[in-house]
Design a protein around this motif. Structure first.
Motif, PDB file in Angstrom:
ATOM      1  N   VAL A   1       0.840  -1.198   0.000  1.00  0.00           N
ATOM      2  CA  VAL A   1       0.000   0.000   0.000  1.00  0.00           C
ATOM      3  C   VAL A   1       0.877   1.251   0.000  1.00  0.00           C
ATOM      4  N   LEU A   2       1.950   1.218   0.795  1.00  0.00           N
ATOM      5  CA  LEU A   2       2.848   2.373   0.833  1.00  0.00           C
ATOM      6  C   LEU A   2       3.496   2.586  -0.527  1.00  0.00           C
ATOM      7  N   ARG A   3       3.812   1.480  -1.199  1.00  0.00           N
ATOM      8  CA  ARG A   3       4.415   1.574  -2.515  1.00  0.00           C
ATOM      9  C   ARG A   3       3.435   2.208  -3.497  1.00  0.00           C
ATOM     10  N   LEU A   4       2.187   1.709  -3.460  1.00  0.00           N
ATOM     11  CA  LEU A   4       1.188   2.231  -4.392  1.00  0.00           C
ATOM     12  C   LEU A   4       0.886   3.699  -4.096  1.00  0.00           C
ATOM     13  N   ALA A   5       0.978   4.066  -2.796  1.00  0.00           N
ATOM     14  CA  ALA A   5       0.702   5.454  -2.432  1.00  0.00           C
ATOM     15  C   ALA A   5       1.893   6.357  -2.749  1.00  0.00           C
TER      16      ALA A   5
ATOM     17  N   ALA B   1       4.827   6.478  -1.179  1.00  0.00           N
ATOM     18  CA  ALA B   1       5.523   6.986   0.000  1.00  0.00           C
ATOM     19  C   ALA B   1       7.005   6.643  -0.105  1.00  0.00           C
TER      20      ALA B   1
ATOM     21  N   ARG C   1       9.108   4.391   2.480  1.00  0.00           N
ATOM     22  CA  ARG C   1       8.939   2.944   2.603  1.00  0.00           C
ATOM     23  C   ARG C   1      10.204   2.193   2.205  1.00  0.00           C
TER      24      ARG C   1
END
Lengths: 525, 224
Positions: free
Chosen positions: A164-168, A170, A173
């Motif tokens: 999720v952090l990757r897709l967002a 960030a 991460r």
């Protein structure tokens, strides 16, 4: 000549045939199951649904891998690896290139001793039966199932959080991405061992495949564990390829050919980088879906029965949130441990703990909301069966564990980490420890109190108390998790060198670009 | 097709426990370890249900075997390997050699009326000669439960087939029924021997509101 041809090339081809073969075997298994279930007039649709879900996941993975590796093989020669490593690389590769110190060996031996103790306890259990555990009637499931849920929560959560952090997008991460995937794989190995510990007839395990009944949530669990283990192995492996390429150039001896094989001809050319980025992005999307579904499957094992408090639609979301919560804590602990062990304070910065602390606080607030929802719904309805269980949690036999869960999962993160200035590494680690213990306590109080209160007044039914065997095997599982992590840090860098270096180069430019995207220049009317 | 069921008249039952003993003897149930009463196996149990509050307290004691749910038995629903299922006559058998010992069935059972073999059953010297040759002794690590003395139905059918006739009404009897001194336990086909018992004004089943339609039907005490 391109690296990776010859004997290694044939092994790689065999590997692809294996992935595709495995996909087709899985599809065949589900189709065959659906056919005989249909013939016996039993529910066959679950087999079809699961077959489509699992097979398409495997097919996507196999396609992704094939596509990526063909692209990697075609990529023209790229960067010549710098003969003189830069400081970042030197720092990150130091644990891989240097041997273990005497203290590390001593720690490893201590962990092996704990695992051996657990193994001996398992032997005792195999010899004398599950009678050596604290289990009995009516508590037929105990610490083994709690530990299974716990480790699977770590695995599913770590993958979910990092994807999720990757897709967002960030950036922070990056320091934890490798550790998250590593931890997920090891938790995925350690967790299902608890199911093997719990089974009465381990020698009959093959019957799950030979005559599995697809409408049983346990079969869903088998399928989801299988799927997720393979998915998170790929999730760990793909971002490792550039580092294997680097290590191939940096190490000698017996490890060199292994790294050469694993690097799949990585030279770092633009085409290869693009192919790998695309694969990682698609994989991140896939694992988010897979992780949410498989975590819910674990929750459904209990929530699909008719038992009071188990039979709740909230269990699934609670488990998914709990997994993210627990894994944020585990990731913070892993980061802190690695920073300390390998002196990585240049890479693992205060901002990482700050952000993870923020994740912990957010999870704590949502957890508090879900817990209050559950307590309010149950107590307002005031059904005697459910109230008897709630009473043991709030003020009875399980109150210590329940309030430990509330303290660890709500009070500690909120009290320690709410303000930005409070979110130092030390406090985040302290809160993470509280979350770690609290998560286990919560899973325990979700499972055992319900079983201790059967609907019928059973004669001679006792209270459950974990026996030494169960505690020893849990200690063994934790030790195995730590030991596996220690061993892998000897072979791969804990923070991806390639991505870290690239992030340092690109991060500033990307941030400027991003901010320009949403801040158009304001002109006077 | 028969639909085997049981009627327990609580007005006649004295809770003597003869059914429990007869059942254990008939079905080679392990003696158990007295130090672990929670791991004891008894297919037929006397459930103590307390009523009222001290000092006006009374107990209703009800013999309770597996309830043999007629509609969607929760145990059969969750079993991953077909070790338990509902057969065409409404019996819920347990196949010991198929069971993997995951204990999901008993956790799904609202009556908690299944049992697990926590250790290898032991039958000390005089007891091993009393084992019933028609019933297998279960291994460690599998579930077991009341199956309405299914082996007796097989004997009845075999005998009838040898004599070239149909099984007679009331020929298939369970051990608990035979041992009951007050004839509180009656067993038979819910459309045959026990026809109309469900319509009895005293009839009730356990946890009726779950809609599982157990085939063990209780007749409550007469009030006057």
């Amino acid at each position: 000549m391109r690296p990776g041809r010859g004997g290694a090339f044939r092994v790689q081809i065999a590997f692809f045939l294996f992935i595709w073969g495995f996909t087709f075997v899985t599809a065949g298994w589900f189709a065959w199951s659906a056919r005989w279930l249909h013939r016996y007039g039993d529910a066959w649709k679950p087999a079809v649904v699961m077959g489509i879900a699992v097979t398409s996941c495997f097919a996507l993975l196999a396609g992704l891998l094939t596509w990526t590796f063909v692209a990697l093989g075609r990529g023209e020669n790229g960067e010549r690896f710098d003969p003189v490593p830069d400081p970042i690389e030197r720092r990150l590769l130091a644990p891989v290139l240097a041997g273990w110190s005497a203290r590390t060996w001593a720690t490893a031996l201590a962990l092996v001793a704990v695992i051996a103790w657990a193994g001996y306890c398992w032997y005792l259990q195999l010899r004398y039966g599950l009678a050596v555990t604290g289990l009995g009637r009516p508590v037929f499931w105990g610490m083994y199932i709690v530990d299974f849920d716990f480790f699977l929560g770590i695995a599913y959560g770590l993958v979910l959080l990092s994807a999720v952090l990757r897709l967002a997008g960030a950036d922070w991460r990056r320091a934890g991405q490798r550790l998250a995937a590593m931890g997920a794989v090891f938790a995925m190995i350690v967790g299902p061992v608890n199911i093997l510990l719990d089974l009465g007839r381990l020698d009959h395990l093959h019957k799950v495949y030979a005559s599995g009944r697809m409408q049983s949530p346990l079969l869903w669990d088998v399928a989801s564990i299988m799927t997720f283990l393979i998915t998170c192995l790929v999730y760990l492996f793909l971002p490792l390829i550039p580092d294997f390429g680097l290590l191939r150039e940096r190490v000698g001896g017996f490890r060199k050919p292994i790294y050469r094989f694993l690097s799949f001809g990585w030279t770092g050319s633009a085409a290869q980088v693009a192919a790998l980025d695309r694969a990682n992005r698609l994989l991140a999307i896939l694992v988010v879906f897979v992780a949410v579904i498989v975590r819910s499957v674990v929750a459904w094992i209990t929530s699909l029965t008719l038992q009071p408090l188990w039979h709740s639609a909230l269990t699934g979301p609670m488990y998914v949130l709990g997994a993210i919560f627990l894994s944020a804590a585990v990731l913070a602990l892993l980061l802190a441990a690695m920073r300390r062990a390998f002196g990585l304070s240049a890479v693992i910065r205060p901002v990482h703990f700050d952000k993870l602390g923020l994740v912990l606080v957010l999870c704590a607030v949502v957890w508090g909301y879900l817990m209050v929802s559950e307590l309010l719904t149950v107590s307002y309805g005031n059904e005697p069966d459910e109230m008897a269980i709630i009473a043991t949690k709030l003020s009875g036999r399980f109150s210590l564990l329940f309030w430990m869960a509330v303290g660890g999962l709500f009070a500690a993160p909120v009290a320690l980490l709410t303000r930005k200035s409070w979110r130092t590494a030390g406090r985040v680690v302290a809160a993470s420890l509280a979350v770690f213990v609290g998560s286990w306590a919560q899973l325990y109080t979700e499972l055992v109190p319900v079983l201790e209160h059967p609907r019928m007044p059973l004669p001679g039914s006792g209270h459950y108390r974990p026996a030494a065997v169960e505690i020893a095997t849990f200690a063994g599982c934790l030790a195995a998790f730590v030991l596996l992590t220690m061993i892998l840090t000897r072979f791969v860098p804990v923070v991806a060198v390639f991505y870290e270096r690239r992030g340092r180069g690109d991060a500033a430019a990307q941030a400027t670009e991003r901010s320009r995207e949403y801040q158009a220049e304001v002109t006077h009317p | 097709m028969s639909r085997w069921g049981m009627a327990v008249d609580l007005d006649r039952c004295t809770a003597c426990g003869a059914c429990t003993v007869a059942c254990a003897q008939e079905n080679n149930v392990a003696l158990g370890n007295p130090d672990r009463p929670d791991q004891l196996i008894r297919w037929m149990e006397i459930l103590p249900a307390e009523r009222g509050k001290y000092p006006e307290v009374s107990a209703r004691l009800a013999p309770s075997p597996c309830q043999h749910c007629d509609r969607e038995p929760p145990c059969a629903r969750v079993c991953p390997v077909y070790a338990t299922y509902r057969n065409v006559e409404g019996l819920i058998p347990q196949i010991y050699e198929q069971c993997i010992g995951c204990r999901y069935c008993v956790n799904a059972c609202p009556y908690t009326c299944k049992h697990f073999n926590w250790s290898r059953p032991e039958f000390p010297a005089p007891f091993e000669r009393g084992l019933n040759p028609d019933v297998s002794v279960r291994n460690a690590g599998v579930m077991e439960k009341c199956n309405f003395c299914y082996h007796r139905l097989q004997v009845v059918r075999d005998t009838a087939a040898q004599e070239g006739r149909e099984p007679k009404l009331g020929e298939y009897r369970t051990a608990c029924q035979e041992s009951c001194p007050t004839k509180a336990i009656r067993f038979g086909d819910l459309d045959g021997e026990l026809e109309g018992v469900r319509e009895n004004e005293r009839a009730f089943t356990l946890l009726e509101d779950l809609g599982l339609m157990p085939k063990v039907i209780y007749l409550k005490e007469k009030t006057s």
